[in-house]
Design a protein around this motif. Structure first.
Motif, PDB file in Angstrom:
ATOM      1  N   ILE A  85       0.827  -1.327   0.147  1.00 11.13           N
ATOM      2  CA  ILE A  85       0.277   0.387   0.165  1.00 11.13           C
ATOM      3  C   ILE A  85       1.016   1.045  -0.218  1.00 11.13           C
ATOM      4  O   ILE A  85       0.331   2.151  -1.150  1.00 11.13           O
ATOM      5  N   ALA A  86       2.092   1.193   0.613  1.00 15.46           N
ATOM      6  CA  ALA A  86       2.806   2.699   1.450  1.00 15.46           C
ATOM      7  C   ALA A  86       3.227   2.608  -0.206  1.00 15.46           C
ATOM      8  O   ALA A  86       4.233   3.579  -0.616  1.00 15.46           O
ATOM      9  N   HIS A  87       4.062   2.083  -0.721  1.00 16.13           N
ATOM     10  CA  HIS A  87       4.439   1.618  -2.299  1.00 16.13           C
ATOM     11  C   HIS A  87       4.443   1.482  -2.960  1.00 16.13           C
ATOM     12  O   HIS A  87       4.829   0.112  -3.966  1.00 16.13           O
ATOM     13  N   PRO A  88       3.349   2.070  -3.801  1.00 15.82           N
ATOM     14  CA  PRO A  88       2.558   1.445  -5.142  1.00 15.82           C
ATOM     15  C   PRO A  88       3.328   1.727  -6.233  1.00 15.82           C
ATOM     16  O   PRO A  88       3.328   1.718  -7.387  1.00 15.82           O
ATOM     17  N   PHE A  89       4.684   2.725  -5.875  1.00 16.08           N
ATOM     18  CA  PHE A  89       5.526   2.600  -7.373  1.00 16.08           C
ATOM     19  C   PHE A  89       7.127   2.686  -7.315  1.00 16.08           C
ATOM     20  O   PHE A  89       7.707   2.731  -8.125  1.00 16.08           O
TER      21      PHE A  89
END
Length: 297
Positions: A85-89
C-alpha cells in the motif's frame, strides 16, 4: 446648512460603480450562508457513505477476527500488505512491480481495445440502425456472438496472435463492442422523423447527415453503450491477465493467490474497484459534456 444644500451634497457624492457592487455581493454570498449551506449539503451526501463503510469494516473485523477464519481482518490486511500500500510506485525486476505499474499496464491494454471497440462499434451500430438490410443480415450474428463469454475468446486469440498482449486487447475489443453496437443502433432508429425531414430540406449529404444529425441525436444512447463497454472492458482485462501473465493487475492477483498472499489480493481488488468506478465516471462526464446534459449520469 440648509436641507436643500444637504440634498445637493448627497446627490453630488460619488457612488460605487456597478462592478464594485457586484463584487461585494459575490464576496458576501461566497462567505455567507450559501457557502455554509453547500458545505452542509456536501456533508449530508458523504455522511451515509462514511457510515456504510464504517459498518462494513466493523462487520468485516468482527467476522474475520476469529482464529480459524480463512480471510484476514482489515487490521491484518494493513499489517501484512502495508509495504504494498505504501509503495505503489515500486519498480523491481520482471513482474515484481508496485500496484501502480500493474494498473497502468492493464489500463494501457484497456485503452487500446476499448478505443477500437468504440470506433468499430459506433460505425457498425450506425449501419445497422440506418439500414434495414444490414440489420437483417448482421443483427442475428451480433446477438449470437455477444452471448459468448469473454474468456472463451482468449484461446482463439492466442492461437491467432501468438502473443499475450494483442490477445488481451482482442478480448477487450470483442467484449466491449456489443453494447456499443446495440445502443448505437437503437439510438439511430429512434432519431425523430422531424430531424430527418430537416436533413432532406437542407439536402445534407451522407457525411453531413452523419455528423450533424445522426451522431448528436443518438449521442445519449451511444454513451450509454460506451459506459457499459468500459465496465465490461475492465472486467475482461482482469480475467484475461490471469491467464496471459506479465505485468498487469489480473496477473498480480493470480500470482498473489499462488503465493497465498490473501491480504495482497484484497488490496488489489480494492484498487480494481476504485479504478473501475473512476473509468465509469470519466465516460459519464464526457457524455454529459458532449450531449450537454442529455446523457444519463
Amino acid at each position: 446648512m440648509s436641507v436643500t444644500n444637504l440634498k445637493l451634497k448627497d446627490q453630488s457624492a460619488p457612488r460605487p460603480a456597478a462592478p464594485v457592487i457586484a463584487f461585494t455581493r459575490s464576496v458576501k454570498q461566497a462567505t455567507g450562508r450559501p457557502l455554509l449551506a453547500r458545505f452542509a449539503a456536501g456533508a449530508a451526501n458523504v455522511a451515509p457513505l462514511i457510515v456504510t463503510l464504517s459498518l462494513i469494516l466493523v462487520a468485516w473485523q468482527i467476522v474475520c477476527s476469529a482464529p480459524d477464519s480463512s480471510l484476514p481482518a482489515p487490521t491484518r490486511v494493513l499489517e501484512e500488505s502495508w509495504e504494498l500500500i505504501a509503495h505503489p510506485f515500486y519498480i523491481g525486476q520482471g513482474v515484481d512491480q508496485g500496484l501502480f505499474w500493474h494498473i497502468a499496464a492493464s489500463l494501457q491494454r484497456v485503452a487500446i481495445g476499448y478505443a477500437l471497440a468504440a470506433l468499430v462499434g459506433i460505425a457498425l451500430g450506425a449501419l445497422v440502425g440506418q439500414s434495414q438490410l444490414a440489420m437483417r443480415g448482421l443483427d442475428p450474428i451480433f446477438q449470437v456472438l455477444r452471448t459468448v463469454p469473454p474468456l472463451a475468446w482468449l484461446p482463439l486469440s492466442l492461437a491467432a496472435f501468438q502473443d499475450g498482449t494483442p490477445s488481451a486487447i482482442f478480448v477487450i475489443f470483442i467484449t466491449a463492442i456489443w453494447p456499443i453496437i446495440i445502443n448505437t443502433a437503437v439510438g439511430i432508429r429512434n432519431i425523430p422523423q422531424d430531424y430527418q425531414n430537416v436533413a432532406k430540406v437542407l439536402r445534407l449529404n451522407a457525411f453531413e447527415y452523419f455528423g450533424k444529425i445522426m451522431l448528436p441525436a443518438a449521442a445519449p444512447y451511444i454513451f450509454t453503450g460506451l459506459r457499459i463497454g468500459i465496465g465490461l472492458s475492465w472486467l475482461a482485462i482482469v480475467a484475461a491477465e490471469m491467464l496471459i501473465g506479465g505485468v498487469g493487475i489480473g496477473f498480480f492477483i493470480w500470482d498473489a493467490w499462488n503465493s497465498s498472499l490473501i491480504s495482497d489480493i484484497i488490496v488489489a481488488l480494492i484498487y480494481v474497484g476504485i479504478v473501475g468506478f473512476f473509468l465509469d465516471r470519466l465516460i459519464a462526464l464526457v457524455g454529459r459534456v458532449v450531449t450537454r446534459g442529455t446523457a444519463t449520469a
